[in-house]
Write an enzyme that holds these catalytic residues in place. Structure first.
Site, short mmCIF file in Angstrom:
data_model
loop_
_atom_site.label_atom_id
_atom_site.label_comp_id
_atom_site.label_asym_id
_atom_site.label_seq_id
_atom_site.Cartn_x
_atom_site.Cartn_y
_atom_site.Cartn_z
N SER A 26 0.56 -1.20 0.02
CA SER A 26 -0.01 0.08 0.10
C SER A 26 0.94 1.33 0.10
CB SER A 26 -0.79 -0.31 1.22
OG SER A 26 -0.28 -0.26 2.48
N HIS A 44 -1.93 -8.77 2.11
CA HIS A 44 -1.46 -7.53 2.71
C HIS A 44 -2.74 -7.13 3.60
CE1 HIS A 44 0.30 -3.78 3.27
NE2 HIS A 44 -0.20 -2.96 2.41
N HIS A 48 5.89 -12.57 7.76
CA HIS A 48 6.18 -11.28 7.39
C HIS A 48 7.29 -10.99 6.19
CE1 HIS A 48 6.77 -6.73 7.29
NE2 HIS A 48 5.49 -6.88 7.64
N ARG A 86 3.41 -4.47 16.88
CA ARG A 86 2.02 -3.83 16.53
C ARG A 86 1.19 -5.05 17.12
NH1 ARG A 86 1.91 -2.81 10.39
NH2 ARG A 86 2.92 -4.91 10.59
N ASP A 113 -2.09 -8.34 11.75
CA ASP A 113 -3.45 -8.72 11.59
C ASP A 113 -3.83 -10.14 12.33
OD1 ASP A 113 -3.50 -6.76 9.47
OD2 ASP A 113 -2.48 -7.96 7.98
#
Ligand SMILES: CC(C)(COP(=O)(O)OP(=O)(O)OC[C@H]1O[C@@H](n2cnc3c(N)ncnc32)[C@H](O)[C@@H]1OP(=O)(O)O)[C@@H](O)C(=O)NCCC(=O)NCCS
Length: 473
Positions: free
Chosen positions: A280, A310, A357, A366, A412
């Site tokens: 992105s 993604h 990743h 995160r 995620d």
């Protein structure tokens, strides 16, 4: 002599160590940096910083321009350009072991240092945006003015409202989101000024204005999509004196729950930026390099975010967890059952969503920040416990499977479980929240791209035939 020219002339004589000491902004090594207290607004501060940064980049290129960042092998060209060091991204840098730093600050440092809402504990995304744009931690007052500015710029044209309303509920929320952002391009100040003839020195100014407008409008666009598809299609009004996350939560219908609003503040902060090479970010930057305005550039980035490898992974994770719960009949399952379920996913030739990743080789900070939030606010939630149990088991299984270079969870793997705890269960919508946040990172960079005169991107490609010819002789 101006500060920048003084710095430049000093640089010519400096050794590289001394250069770093002088030139690497303090923010880049984790401490606050000096800034003018006279300037209260973001644009004013940016206007002060741009000439300094232009000189800095000029000096860096002069001194280090011919240094090599690395080599590119044939495998790298076939391998999705992993590890090819070929971009400049000012807002954040990702370390494979440590994770992301926003302008030199880790997520825990941002949580500690960035201004919060009154009574809140999570950083405000407005503050993160200020940090990304300037490299500086804003004051509470500066953040408040940014919240007010975004609230004032929030309204969307009626034709865009109608466009969203006419989308069938079966059109994926991300497709509706991208479509609406493209339509907002109707009011691009950059595109209008460019068509009339725009001096290069003004590019950043109009990119800034478009970016501020776009960020401000995203909650109304995103919430309209949500309420059309999943609720009654009606939207409350936003409150001019409230922060961005509160207003977004209110539009979605969740502002009554202060914990949800806090989650939104954390969520919008940590999903914002992950250096420049992810799909992105890179797409927004690439499309912007053609001087496509921020609306067109960001819409392109959103289309990349909508891919399952993604941003769409956040909806896939919850679907995977729920499917596991349903097939095992409970959230209280044995470690062996989880292990077997992980293997059944892998043996079916599918990826375990939320794990792995392209750059990270450790648990994503995160993920860790969201886990901390869950431990504080929903320690007894059944799905959270299941996610934690998967966290203990999946890295071992993925390591035994032997394919993924990183068997640990990414961002995620956790977000969906937090959202569903508050009744926000519409998984297909989750990537839209990611998209609202991602705007903060990619648009702050786009402003700098134009301020620094970043050129059209045009890497070189070869055909397989050409590669064979090049190396077989
Ligand atoms: C994120 C992701 C796309 C990174 O891809 P990558 O850089 O190519 O990852 P790797 O180099 O580790 O991939 C090597 C192999 O391991 C596999 N692999 C990587 N992550 C995996 C996972 N979570 N489950 C199963 N297999 C995985 C890859 O598919 C690849 O297999 P292949 O050789 O058959 O093509 C990948 O880890 C993935 O698909 N994860 C699941 C989706 C996800 O969570 N995406 C969100 C990312 S923030």
């Amino acid at each position: 002599m101006s500060v920048s020219s003084l710095r430049l002339s000093t640089v010519a004589k400096a050794s590289s160590a001394a250069f770093n000491k002088q030139f690497v902004p303090a923010a880049a090594v984790g401490s606050a940096r000096y800034y003018s207290s006279k300037v209260k607004d973001l644009k004013g501060r940016l206007a002060e910083l741009i000439p300094e940064k232009q000189e800095e980049v000029k000096a860096v290129r002069k001194q280090f321009g011919d240094k090599k960042l690395g080599d590119v092998t044939v495998d790298m060209a076939y391998g999705g350009m992993r590890g090819v060091k070929s971009m400049i991204w000012e807002g954040s840098v990702l370390d494979s072991e440590e994770g992301i730093r926003f302008r030199g600050k880790t997520i825990p440092e941002c949580q500690a240092q960035l201004p919060k809402a009154e009574g809140g504990e999570e950083p405000l995304p407005e503050a993160l945006f200020w940090l990304l744009v300037t490299g500086e931690v804003p004051t509470q007052e500066q953040v408040k003015s940014l919240s007010a500015e975004w609230a004032a710029r929030a309204s969307i044209p009626s034709f865009v409202q109608e466009l969203i309303d006419r989308c069938p509920n079966t059109l994926h929320p991300m497709s509706q989101f991208s479509l609406a952002v493209n339509a907002l391009q109707h009011d691009s100040q950059f595109a209008k000024a460019y068509a009339k003839g725009l001096n290069k020195t003004q590019y950043w100014d109009l990119t800034y204005e478009d970016s501020m407008d776009l960020i401000a409008k995203l909650p109304l666009v995103a919430a309209r999509i949500y309420r059309n598809i999943y609720k009654d299609g009606k939207l409350p009004s936003i409150e001019a004196d409230k922060d961005y996350s509160y207003n977004f939560s209110k539009l979605l219908g969740y502002a009554d729950n202060e914990d949800f609003v806090e989650l939104m503040r954390l969520y919008l902060t940590i999903h914002s930026d992950h250096e420049g090479g992810n799909v992105s970010a890179h797409t927004t930057h690439l499309v912007g390099s053609a001087l496509s305005d921020p609306y067109l550039s960001f819409a392109a980035g959103l289309n990349g975010l909508a891919g399952p490898l993604h941003g769409l992974a956040n909806q896939e994770v919850l679907r995977w967890i729920m499917k596991m719960r349903d097939s095992l009949g409970s959230t209280e399952v044995s470690d062996q059952q989880i292990k077997d379920y992980l293997w059944s996913t892998l043996k079916a030739g599918q990826v375990v969503p939320g794990y792995g990743h392209a750059v990270l080789r450790k648990t994503d900070p995160r993920y860790a920040a969201q886990r901390e939030f869950a431990l504080k606010h929903l320690p007894d939630d059944g799905l959270f416990k299941l996610v934690s149990q998967v966290y203990n088991i999946a890295p071992g299984v993925l390591t035994e499977h032997g394919k993924t270079k990183n068997p640990y969870p990414n961002v995620d793997a956790h977000s969906g479980v937090l959202l569903q705890h508050y009744g926000f269960v519409e998984q297909n919508y989750y990537t839209v929240l990611f998209g609202v946040s991602r705007a903060l990172g990619v648009l702050s960079q786009l402003i700098w791209d134009r301020a620094l005169g970043m050129p059209l991107e045009r890497p070189k490609s070869y055909s397989t035939e050409y590669i064979k010819k090049m190396f077989s002789s």
